[in-house]
Design a protein around this motif. Sequence first.
Motif, PDB file in Angstrom:
ATOM      1  N   CYS A 155     -33.736 -24.056  28.430  1.00  0.00           N
ATOM      2  CA  CYS A 155     -34.889 -25.006  27.623  1.00  0.00           C
ATOM      3  C   CYS A 155     -34.519 -24.653  26.122  1.00  0.00           C
ATOM      4  N   ASN A 157     -37.013 -25.499  23.835  1.00  0.00           N
ATOM      5  CA  ASN A 157     -38.216 -25.877  23.076  1.00  0.00           C
ATOM      6  C   ASN A 157     -38.827 -24.643  22.330  1.00  0.00           C
ATOM      7  N   CYS A 159     -41.207 -22.695  22.514  1.00  0.00           N
ATOM      8  CA  CYS A 159     -42.691 -22.436  22.460  1.00  0.00           C
ATOM      9  C   CYS A 159     -42.922 -20.897  22.042  1.00  0.00           C
ATOM     10  N   TYR A 161     -44.536 -18.250  22.267  1.00  0.00           N
ATOM     11  CA  TYR A 161     -44.928 -17.376  23.413  1.00  0.00           C
ATOM     12  C   TYR A 161     -43.976 -17.070  24.309  1.00  0.00           C
ATOM     13  N   CYS A 162     -42.756 -17.880  24.611  1.00  0.00           N
ATOM     14  CA  CYS A 162     -41.996 -17.994  25.558  1.00  0.00           C
ATOM     15  C   CYS A 162     -40.653 -17.175  25.526  1.00  0.00           C
ATOM     16  N   PRO A 165     -36.151 -19.473  26.846  1.00  0.00           N
ATOM     17  CA  PRO A 165     -35.066 -20.148  26.278  1.00  0.00           C
ATOM     18  C   PRO A 165     -34.036 -18.900  25.834  1.00  0.00           C
TER      19      PRO A 165
HETATM   20 FE1  SF4 Z   1     -39.341 -24.023  27.312  1.00  0.00          FE
HETATM   21 FE2  SF4 Z   1     -40.943 -21.709  27.879  1.00  0.00          FE
HETATM   22 FE3  SF4 Z   1     -41.671 -23.879  26.421  1.00  0.00          FE
HETATM   23 FE4  SF4 Z   1     -41.535 -23.985  29.146  1.00  0.00          FE
HETATM   24  S1  SF4 Z   1     -43.064 -22.615  27.959  1.00  0.00           S
HETATM   25  S2  SF4 Z   1     -40.968 -25.527  27.451  1.00  0.00           S
HETATM   26  S3  SF4 Z   1     -39.846 -22.786  29.460  1.00  0.00           S
HETATM   27  S4  SF4 Z   1     -40.051 -22.484  25.716  1.00  0.00           S
END
Ligand code: SF4
Length: 443
Positions: A155, A157, A159, A161-162, A165
């Motif tokens: 991924c 993105n 985000c 909190y995530c 990636p």
């Molecule tokens: Fe990617 Fe995590 Fe955002 Fe989902 S929540 S798009 S896996 S960064």
Amino acid sequence: MNYYIFTFGCQMNVSDSLWLDQALQALGLKPCSREEEADIFLINTCSVREKPEQKIYSLLGRLYEYTREKPHVFAGVGGCVAQQVGRRFLERFSFVRLVFGTDGLVMVPEAIKRLLKDRHLKTSLLDFQDHYPERKGYQPEKAPVQAFVNIMQGCDNFCAYCIVPYTRGRQKSRSSREILQECAGLVARGCREITLLGQNVNSFGQDKEGRDIPFSELLRSVAALPGLERLRFTTSHPKDIDEEVIQAFGELPALCPHLHLPLQSGSDQVLSSMGRKYNSDDYLRIVEKLRSSCPDISLTTDLIVGFPGETDADFEDTMDIVKKVGFDSSFSFKYSDRPGVRAADMQPKIDDETKTERLARLQQLQSELTRDRLAGRVGRQELVLVEGRSKKQGPPDTVSWTGRDPGGRLVHVHLPVERDCTGEVLRVTIVRAHKHSLSGEVI
Ligand code: SF4
Ligand code: SAH
Ligand code: F3S
């Protein structure tokens, strides 16, 4: 040699473990159903929140005790925690002889062969690849009724909190040719439902600079496979879902009327600090378009409460939008700090008591919505794809089966005769709604 696989986390991990299982059987190793019979443990881990990560350490503690009495037994730790913690697992636990990351999975069978030959070897497979790591397919004569097909890995993105990636690496799309080949093979061998899998399926192909088809076209090609009853996909990001995919729900008979579209929060302030790149109005507009393309679509979502800085008013915005959309169901989580992600440095952190309270209110609201949405299904005729035996007790002299309607809702059906109807599509009338499922009667 017997092996036992533990799987934590999302459907990607479930699908990775299934592949590993088939690959190890092809090597001549035997799966066992009881931990006590295992010579090799493989643990496919998840690090999306602190809790699943903790589970790995308590499991390893338990296995350590076990391997003290059986010194030939060893373990391999793979998946997202392994990618994050890496070789430290080898140093900390003597019986762990293999760590493998998400791209390293494909090399695990070879590594196990080497570990069995050389009792002193410890090894790690932690590098990310530049391309989607294509795996050799193992094709049992009969395909499962429902199958997952990976279409991408990773991924881009980030985000706030995530951790995904970092644990799954950058987005790498698989080639559409390979995907279609795998899908066609599955359908030819009896599979009736395919779920296309990826962290962010709507941006499929975007990492290939136009050298492959977009996701909407991939959907069309898979949906057109003769004999495929149902097509699903997960997970979608609201910022990437385009008109063509929305229209596909109204146009492709095989595409199930269900979309899991993670919202995360209803507050524009929180969405912006999360780096989600849409606001609540954007989300509501997508919902409106989806419902005009496919009025019966079932919508499910993911929500996080207690993201750093989330005020009472922010949380009320989440409650409001959840009511407005009327999700069929949702997964909701307390925000959990993950190492190295941007939100770990964001302030103020929300105390656990507030998070617990918000989560309880949100889940209470969702139970009411789910109950209402399910009650609204009573009286409808549905096609139910049977997945297996149901634990729900039916009237005497009946056997209970469980399956899903096209929207993905669980439906129990009681049938008078003992015959295995797994994989059959039954036409039923929905007669009752339960808390999380429905009951139907065959027409
Ligand atoms: Fe990617 Fe995590 Fe955002 Fe989902 S929540 S798009 S896996 S960064
Ligand atoms: N790729 C998917 C899912 C990623 S993980 C997506 O983009 O939606 C699954 C869910 O876990 C997320 O949707 C989010 O709601 C939750 N999650 C991820 N990181 C989290 C964290 N640090 N704390 C709490 N929940 C988290
Ligand atoms: Fe968990 Fe990794 Fe999936 S962190 S949710 S197993 S992508």
